[in-house]
Design a protein around this motif. Sequence first.
Motif, mmCIF file in Angstrom:
data_model
loop_
_atom_site.group_PDB
_atom_site.id
_atom_site.type_symbol
_atom_site.label_atom_id
_atom_site.label_comp_id
_atom_site.label_asym_id
_atom_site.label_seq_id
_atom_site.Cartn_x
_atom_site.Cartn_y
_atom_site.Cartn_z
ATOM 1 N N SER A 122 -0.452 16.127 5.657
ATOM 2 C CA SER A 122 -0.444 16.293 7.157
ATOM 3 C C SER A 122 -0.722 15.040 7.701
ATOM 4 O O SER A 122 -1.641 14.187 7.472
ATOM 5 N N TRP A 123 -0.322 15.021 9.131
ATOM 6 C CA TRP A 123 -0.868 13.997 10.175
ATOM 7 C C TRP A 123 -2.316 14.072 10.221
ATOM 8 O O TRP A 123 -3.033 12.943 10.430
ATOM 9 N N THR A 124 -3.019 15.131 10.487
ATOM 10 C CA THR A 124 -4.315 15.526 10.456
ATOM 11 C C THR A 124 -5.129 14.662 9.362
ATOM 12 O O THR A 124 -6.059 13.922 9.657
ATOM 13 N N SER A 125 -4.814 14.558 8.009
ATOM 14 C CA SER A 125 -5.295 13.986 7.161
ATOM 15 C C SER A 125 -4.917 12.234 6.919
ATOM 16 O O SER A 125 -5.876 11.843 6.786
ATOM 17 N N LEU A 126 -3.747 12.059 7.535
ATOM 18 C CA LEU A 126 -3.606 10.853 7.309
ATOM 19 C C LEU A 126 -3.620 9.675 8.585
ATOM 20 O O LEU A 126 -3.529 8.434 8.504
ATOM 21 N N MET A 148 11.046 19.764 0.906
ATOM 22 C CA MET A 148 10.462 20.518 -0.141
ATOM 23 C C MET A 148 8.903 20.770 0.170
ATOM 24 O O MET A 148 8.380 21.933 -0.200
ATOM 25 N N LEU A 149 8.217 20.005 0.761
ATOM 26 C CA LEU A 149 7.041 20.348 1.225
ATOM 27 C C LEU A 149 6.850 21.457 2.315
ATOM 28 O O LEU A 149 6.044 22.050 2.478
ATOM 29 N N GLU A 150 7.767 21.048 3.402
ATOM 30 C CA GLU A 150 7.914 21.999 4.385
ATOM 31 C C GLU A 150 7.950 23.380 3.642
ATOM 32 O O GLU A 150 7.583 24.638 4.328
ATOM 33 N N ALA A 151 8.831 23.714 2.725
ATOM 34 C CA ALA A 151 9.313 25.180 2.169
ATOM 35 C C ALA A 151 7.871 25.503 1.493
ATOM 36 O O ALA A 151 7.735 26.738 1.666
ATOM 37 N N VAL A 152 7.261 24.772 0.663
ATOM 38 C CA VAL A 152 6.182 25.195 0.001
ATOM 39 C C VAL A 152 5.038 25.658 1.015
ATOM 40 O O VAL A 152 4.131 26.629 0.960
ATOM 41 N N HIS A 153 5.140 24.893 2.315
ATOM 42 C CA HIS A 153 4.144 25.196 3.477
ATOM 43 C C HIS A 153 4.475 26.548 3.919
ATOM 44 O O HIS A 153 3.581 27.342 4.428
ATOM 45 N N CYS A 154 5.688 27.226 3.825
ATOM 46 C CA CYS A 154 6.293 28.424 4.223
ATOM 47 C C CYS A 154 6.376 29.285 3.034
ATOM 48 O O CYS A 154 6.745 30.351 3.206
ATOM 49 N N GLY A 155 5.673 28.950 1.855
ATOM 50 C CA GLY A 155 5.274 29.935 0.846
ATOM 51 C C GLY A 155 6.307 30.010 -0.512
ATOM 52 O O GLY A 155 6.226 30.889 -0.793
ATOM 53 N N CYS A 156 7.201 29.131 -0.393
ATOM 54 C CA CYS A 156 8.224 29.043 -1.193
ATOM 55 C C CYS A 156 7.915 28.710 -2.582
ATOM 56 O O CYS A 156 7.003 27.767 -2.683
ATOM 57 N N VAL A 170 0.785 -1.126 -0.014
ATOM 58 C CA VAL A 170 -0.083 0.137 -0.002
ATOM 59 C C VAL A 170 0.741 1.177 -0.224
ATOM 60 O O VAL A 170 2.009 1.161 0.180
ATOM 61 N N VAL A 171 0.378 2.369 -0.462
ATOM 62 C CA VAL A 171 1.017 3.627 -0.353
ATOM 63 C C VAL A 171 0.557 4.478 0.760
ATOM 64 O O VAL A 171 -0.864 4.816 0.419
ATOM 65 N N LEU A 172 0.998 4.978 1.511
ATOM 66 C CA LEU A 172 0.797 6.057 2.556
ATOM 67 C C LEU A 172 1.905 6.857 2.942
ATOM 68 O O LEU A 172 2.884 6.626 3.396
ATOM 69 N N SER A 173 1.392 8.019 2.501
ATOM 70 C CA SER A 173 2.618 9.120 2.756
ATOM 71 C C SER A 173 3.021 9.191 4.079
ATOM 72 O O SER A 173 2.301 9.087 5.074
ATOM 73 N N TYR A 174 4.100 9.527 3.989
ATOM 74 C CA TYR A 174 4.834 10.192 5.163
ATOM 75 C C TYR A 174 3.993 11.504 6.011
ATOM 76 O O TYR A 174 3.854 12.513 5.140
ATOM 77 N N PRO A 175 3.481 11.290 7.169
ATOM 78 C CA PRO A 175 2.786 12.418 7.680
ATOM 79 C C PRO A 175 3.729 13.492 8.249
ATOM 80 O O PRO A 175 4.213 13.389 9.296
ATOM 81 N N VAL A 176 3.666 14.454 7.538
ATOM 82 C CA VAL A 176 4.408 15.736 7.932
ATOM 83 C C VAL A 176 3.902 16.490 8.934
ATOM 84 O O VAL A 176 2.532 16.694 8.786
ATOM 85 N N GLN A 177 4.341 17.066 9.863
ATOM 86 C CA GLN A 177 3.628 17.895 10.823
ATOM 87 C C GLN A 177 3.974 19.318 10.700
ATOM 88 O O GLN A 177 4.890 20.036 10.694
ATOM 89 N N PHE A 178 3.017 20.103 9.758
ATOM 90 C CA PHE A 178 3.060 21.487 9.412
ATOM 91 C C PHE A 178 2.727 22.215 10.659
ATOM 92 O O PHE A 178 1.627 22.265 11.031
ATOM 93 N N PRO A 179 3.574 23.197 11.145
ATOM 94 C CA PRO A 179 3.429 24.140 12.077
ATOM 95 C C PRO A 179 2.813 25.168 11.534
ATOM 96 O O PRO A 179 2.726 25.503 10.347
#
Length: 415
Positions: free
Chosen positions: A398-402, A337-345, A170-179
């Motif tokens: 995000s962890w909330t979604s996963l 890369m996802l953290e940076a996008v979360h920060c508006g990059c 199965v594919v289950l994305s790594y759960p990123v904790q976006f502050p």
Amino acid sequence: MQEQEISIGSGILLVEPFYGGSHKQLVDLLEKNFVDCSVFTLPAKKWHWRARTAALYFSQAIPCCTSYRVLFCSSVLNLCELVALRPDLARLKKVLYFHENQLAYPVRKDQDRDFQYGYNQVLSCLVSDVVVFNSHFNMESFLSAIPSHMKKIPDHRPKNLDELIRPKCVVLSYPVQFPDVTRLLPQHKLLKPRPVVTCPSDHSSCRDEDRLMQSRCEEDPPQSSCAVQQPACGEPLSDQEKPLHIVWPHRWEHDKNPELFFNTLLKLKEQELPFQVSVLGETFTDVPDVFSSSRRLLDSQVLNWGFLSSKDDYLRVLCDADVVVSTSNHEFFGVSMLEAVHCGCFPLCPKALVYPEIFPVQYLYSTPEQLYKRLRELCKRPGIARRHVVTVDTSKFSWTSLKSQFLALLTDGCA
């Protein structure tokens, strides 16, 4: 508000032979959110020895316990050895999580690839009940490489192993904790409208990547999902006058291809284009020489250099940056890369590996020359990156979604 722990009524055994980086973050997250977890780890060093010998160590370290119902481990562990040494653990629901796989891990020459590491991961899959990958690229690159890997065996080769393993996958994305980074964002990022998200695989609404950099792009209609946004009324002029801030937040190792990144920046400098750079990420024992030589050559452009131990400081740099670049030869997910996008990059990634799975086509480049041209145009007109609203929905990682999917995974029974 603090998240409530989830009780699933069974003992979870979390085993991590390489307790560092994303491996550590995932184990900590699961332990925090699920009650009745027992955690056994080894420090994140000497990876090769962890992969070779951790199973024997854990076979002695993990006590016999009748309340265990689920065993969750990363693919660094030779799970086959562990359950052979500890038959009591073989009865558990065994979940194997692949942060990366050794069959697709880049090496200078294929003959340099150690056969045993990939072979051990195949064996671990065969004894697992569920095999979890953090991306489709990770899964397909592993499964498709099994037949050729087994052909290295001189004779009496096993057959159809990929077909045996695939039904468990199965594919289950790594759960990123976006502050919440609102307090760290500059004014022009706070004024951006909410993004209109497009599926990375649906390119019908997206223009060719180079068109984003054309001078008329600001005149494109706002309903286009790839359109560059006009500056908000209250945007300070100084934000448009500042040089483009480029960030590279990756491990300082050869597989992240720092040579391509620094060669591109040096070409920009030769053209006397204005930019600033922050080179973040962890360093290990062997740092490629290109870092020290590039530090000297780019001295006047450097804003930040080296690993930032404070998460707040790290996020502050990402929030200040305009463009985040990946030049990786190896990436199975790409948290930074996802953290940076979360920060508006504004992201620029290779059109390869996992990136097309996450990022729409306008953020991908195919050649070093394309990367140079994209950055060249952004250096000339940094407002394009600053006004652009990135069409990537980070919330689905995000962890909330996963959380609910991990709950099902760690429940005794079928996944």
